[in-house]
Design a protein around this motif. Structure first.
Motif, PDB file in Angstrom:
ATOM      1  N   HIS A 109      -4.612   2.537  11.544  1.00 32.08           N
ATOM      2  CA  HIS A 109      -5.277   1.361  10.984  1.00 32.08           C
ATOM      3  C   HIS A 109      -4.346   0.168  11.070  1.00 32.08           C
ATOM      4  N   HIS A 111      -3.010  -2.081   8.864  1.00 30.72           N
ATOM      5  CA  HIS A 111      -2.160  -2.634   7.806  1.00 30.72           C
ATOM      6  C   HIS A 111      -0.748  -2.931   8.303  1.00 30.72           C
ATOM      7  N   ASP A 113       2.132  -2.510   7.099  1.00 28.27           N
ATOM      8  CA  ASP A 113       3.184  -1.493   6.976  1.00 28.27           C
ATOM      9  C   ASP A 113       3.089  -0.448   8.085  1.00 28.27           C
ATOM     10  N   GLN A 114       1.949  -0.393   8.778  1.00 32.02           N
ATOM     11  CA  GLN A 114       1.797   0.531   9.910  1.00 32.02           C
ATOM     12  C   GLN A 114       2.344  -0.068  11.207  1.00 32.02           C
ATOM     13  N   HIS A 194     -10.060   3.500   3.382  1.00 34.15           N
ATOM     14  CA  HIS A 194      -8.847   2.705   3.105  1.00 34.15           C
ATOM     15  C   HIS A 194      -8.883   1.387   3.896  1.00 34.15           C
ATOM     16  N   ASP A 215      -4.234   6.498   5.855  1.00 37.84           N
ATOM     17  CA  ASP A 215      -4.169   6.473   4.392  1.00 37.84           C
ATOM     18  C   ASP A 215      -5.473   6.925   3.751  1.00 37.84           C
TER      19      ASP A 215
HETATM   20 ZN   LIG Z   1      -2.750   1.269   4.789  1.00 35.23          ZN
END
Ligand SMILES: [Zn+2]
Ligand SMILES: [Zn+2]
Ligand SMILES: [Zn+2]
Length: 668
Positions: A109, A111, A113-114, A194, A215
């Motif tokens: 996904h 995000h 942080d990924q 998520h 997630d």
């Molecule tokens: Zn995430």
């Protein structure tokens, strides 16, 4: 708490970082979009902090780095495939496990942080693959930020966790397809919740069926947070979507879950079931405020209207399956899994994508109603809420699409039109029917009729099934319970191409065929009542009188149909430096010929030939004339989508720039 380090350079304060060269390159990465590959190394990826710890081995060929998210390294000899990337620190460590080349990064996904370190991968020419429905949140992230409203915030979904800069994408991971790398094959399985475009990657690694599940689940019975599971204001919409995805993933029977946060865990079935149970409990106790949501998506169940006609009416728009004794099915519409799923995906769909679709109902039809194959699917009308699942049926079930003849071009060339609720993906049609045409399929006989009103592009289809005369009526009308009786309501959407007698045509057709059961596009099928239909007909006659009395032009269709003169295609695609054709199309509602002149008005530097066209359109007929548009070789990459207008004179009256189209310029 973790100590943050800057790799071999030691600690670096934020102030030092912003003074350093990284900040300068960061700015050039943002502004010089065309040279993103060169500037990306620093675009948001300078080494400020680094995760503690090193790679740990999950199984012989699978390693894990606990970075801003879990970064999984799948190893094949000296090559690796990475699942998510975090800060990119993993690149410093791969040599320790004998990896000299990374063949790609797959993201579960979007995000930050990924993927916040993806610029480092771009600098090393490592291809990045992202979920198809989140592509725009990688390669067009800066456009997202230009358009994301912060004031008047009711759409509270945390898409704010999107990258701050564009990242080039090598390819997309499409739902239900397979990603192959070396000896590995991964099913790209849609697991929204998520995030709305999230995927899980499911495949065999070291003798175990595992799922890289992003997630969706943190650990047995836990999610990483709840706030990602709220998209609409005060709603529990994402909880419903997550329950659906967890249920679907559980059915695949993974033996090991590799989450993006939390630890990999084996034998996950009880942990997933525990989480589903908790989320259901939360959903029920919170009692979501959206009225159309009456049941959870996972609880939607088809039911038999007659032994051979199965209806799913909780799937937002209805999905009907006529299942023959042979086990073959003809679907009338195949809609979204629920109103909530449709609505959630709808708001997350970017301008140039199609709404997402997840499979539903088919396992129940197989298990309970003898379904063996889905041979044919027919749309009641062209709206996305009814045929959203058709491309999936074509791709994954070998289904043919049949339809009423006036839908063929809209389905095959959806960019041609500016009508309400068009699905942004072409659908190939295998067979078309004329008004009044009868056909046989298996042991059933059907008659297809044109049924305009809700939209010009709608059929009514009649069939005798198990002794009942069924009318598949699409969205022609729906029953609404008033204080005393059921009453039919119709709707009117001018953008859907409506003429003064459209609704009357459809109600007359339905009255003529005298169905015993109406199978509507939304809501439960119901017994047909001639009195109710006659009552609706009377109201539609007075609607027609109203049109004539209130619209200035005596030919009142000019005041009902905004597309009587239009450009086709409405969304033109053209390569930079090329020429493309576009037509002015005219529906003349007068009982005498119409003389129409039109000139194309494009952006500065664009040339149309001829500069102007003229045509005589027959009475109550159609006319068209073509232009060629030249897109300059030097056209600005920062303007990939622009509008054109046509300046129009009709019968000597100057109407002005009354019609328009948009052009998507392809720079690839
Ligand atoms: Zn995430
Ligand atoms: Zn509908
Ligand atoms: Zn509709």
């Amino acid at each position: 708490m973790k100590q943050h380090r800057t790799g071999s350079k030691g600690r670096l304060s934020r102030r030092d970082f912003f003074k350093g060269t990284g900040a300068g390159l960061l700015i050039s990465g943002v502004t010089a979009r065309s040279s993103v590959a060169k500037t990306c190394p620093a675009a948001g990826t300078p080494v400020r902090f680094a995760p503690e710890g090193s790679l740990t081995q999950v199984s012989p060929h699978l390693y894990l780095l606990r970075d801003t998210c879990n970064v999984y390294v799948l190893k094949d000899g000296d090559r690796a495939l990475l699942i998510d990337f975090g800060s990119g620190h993993v690149l410093n460590l791969l040599g320790q496990i004998g990896v000299s080349k990374v063949d790609g990064i797959l993201h579960t996904h979007h995000h930050r942080d990924q993927c916040q370190g993806d610029g480092r991968a771009v600098a090393q020419r490592i291809p990045i693959y992202v979920p198809a429905h989140e592509r725009h949140l990688f390669e067009d992230a800066e456009n997202f930020w230009r358009n994301r409203r912060v004031f008047h915030l009711y759409y509270v979904r945390n898409d704010f966790f999107t990258l701050t800069h564009d990242i080039p994408v090598a390819g997309v991971l499409r739902d239900y397809e397979t990603f192959r790398w070396g000896p590995y094959e991964f099913l790209i399985f849609p697991t929204p919740g998520h995030t709305l475009g999230a995927i899980s990657l499911v495949g065999q690694v070291d003798g175990k069926k595992l799922a890289f599940s992003g997630d969706l689940i943190h650990s047995p019975g836990k999610v990483v947070n709840l706030y990602e599971l709220q998209y609409g204001y005060a709603s529990a919409d994402g909880v419903d979507v997550a329950i659906f995805s967890l249920t679907q993933l559980r059915q695949l029977g993974p033996e090991l879950i590799c989450p993006s946060h939390g630890e990999p865990f084996a034998s996950p079935e009880p942990g997933i079931t525990d989480l589903i149970g908790k989320l259901k409990g939360w959903w029920e106790s919170y009692s979501p405020d959206s009225p159309p949501v009456t049941t959870m998506t996972v609880e939607n169940q088809p039911f038999a209207v007659t032994p051979h006609l199965i209806c799913s009416y909780q799937t937002f728009a209805n999905s009907y399956a006529i299942i023959s004794d042979s086990g073959k099915a003809l679907f009338v519409d195949y809609a979204s899994a629920s109103w909530n799923v449709f609505n959630s995906f709808l708001h997350a769909t970017p301008t140039l994508d199609r709404i997402r679709f997840v499979e539903h109902t088919i396992p129940e039809l197989r298990a309970r109603y003898g379904l063996k194959s889905i041979e044919v699917a027919m749309p009641s009308h062209l709206h996305d809420d009814h045929l959203n699942g058709f491309p999936h049926l074509i791709r994954h079930h070998g289904t043919k699409v049949w339809c009423y003849e006036n839908m063929v071009d809209v389905l095959q060339n959806p960019r041609g039109y500016n009508l309400g609720c068009i699905l942004g993906e072409p659908i190939q049609v295998d067979r078309a029917f004329r008004h009044g045409e009868t056909f046989k399929w298996e042991e059933f006989e059907f008659t297809v009729c044109h049924s305009p009103g809700h939209t010009e592009y709608q059929m009514a289809m009649f069939a005798d099934i198990d002794g009942a005369r069924i009318a598949f009526a699409g969205d022609a009308f729906e029953p609404v319970r008033t204080e005393h009786v059921y009453e039919f309501h119709h709707d009117l959407i001018f953008r859907n191409w409506v003429e003064h007698d459209s609704h009357l045509k459809s109600i007359r057709t339905i009255l003529e065929y005298q169905p015993t059961v109406i199978a509507p596009g939304h809501g439960r099928p119901f017994l047909s009542s001639k009195e109710d239909l006659e009552g609706l007909k009377r109201r539609l006659e007075s609607q027609q009188d109203y049109f004539h009395s209130v619209i200035a032009d005596p030919d009142c269709n000019f005041g009902l149909n905004p597309s009587w003169v239009r450009l086709y295609p409405y969304q033109l695609q053209a390569r930079v430096g090329s020429k493309a054709g576009i037509e002015v199309r005219v529906r003349n509602y007068r009982s005498k010929p119409m003389y129409l002149e039109a000139a194309l008005v494009g952006p500065a530097g664009w040339k149309a030939s001829p500069e102007g066209v003229s045509l005589t359109v027959p009475p109550n007929g159609e006319g068209r004339e073509g232009f060629t548009v030249a897109i300059p070789e030097t056209w600005d990459r920062s303007r990939p989508r622009v509008a054109l207008a046509a300046d129009v004179m009709a019968d000597g009256k100057y109407l002005g720039e009354t019609v328009e189209a948009v052009v998507d310029v392809d720079f690839s």
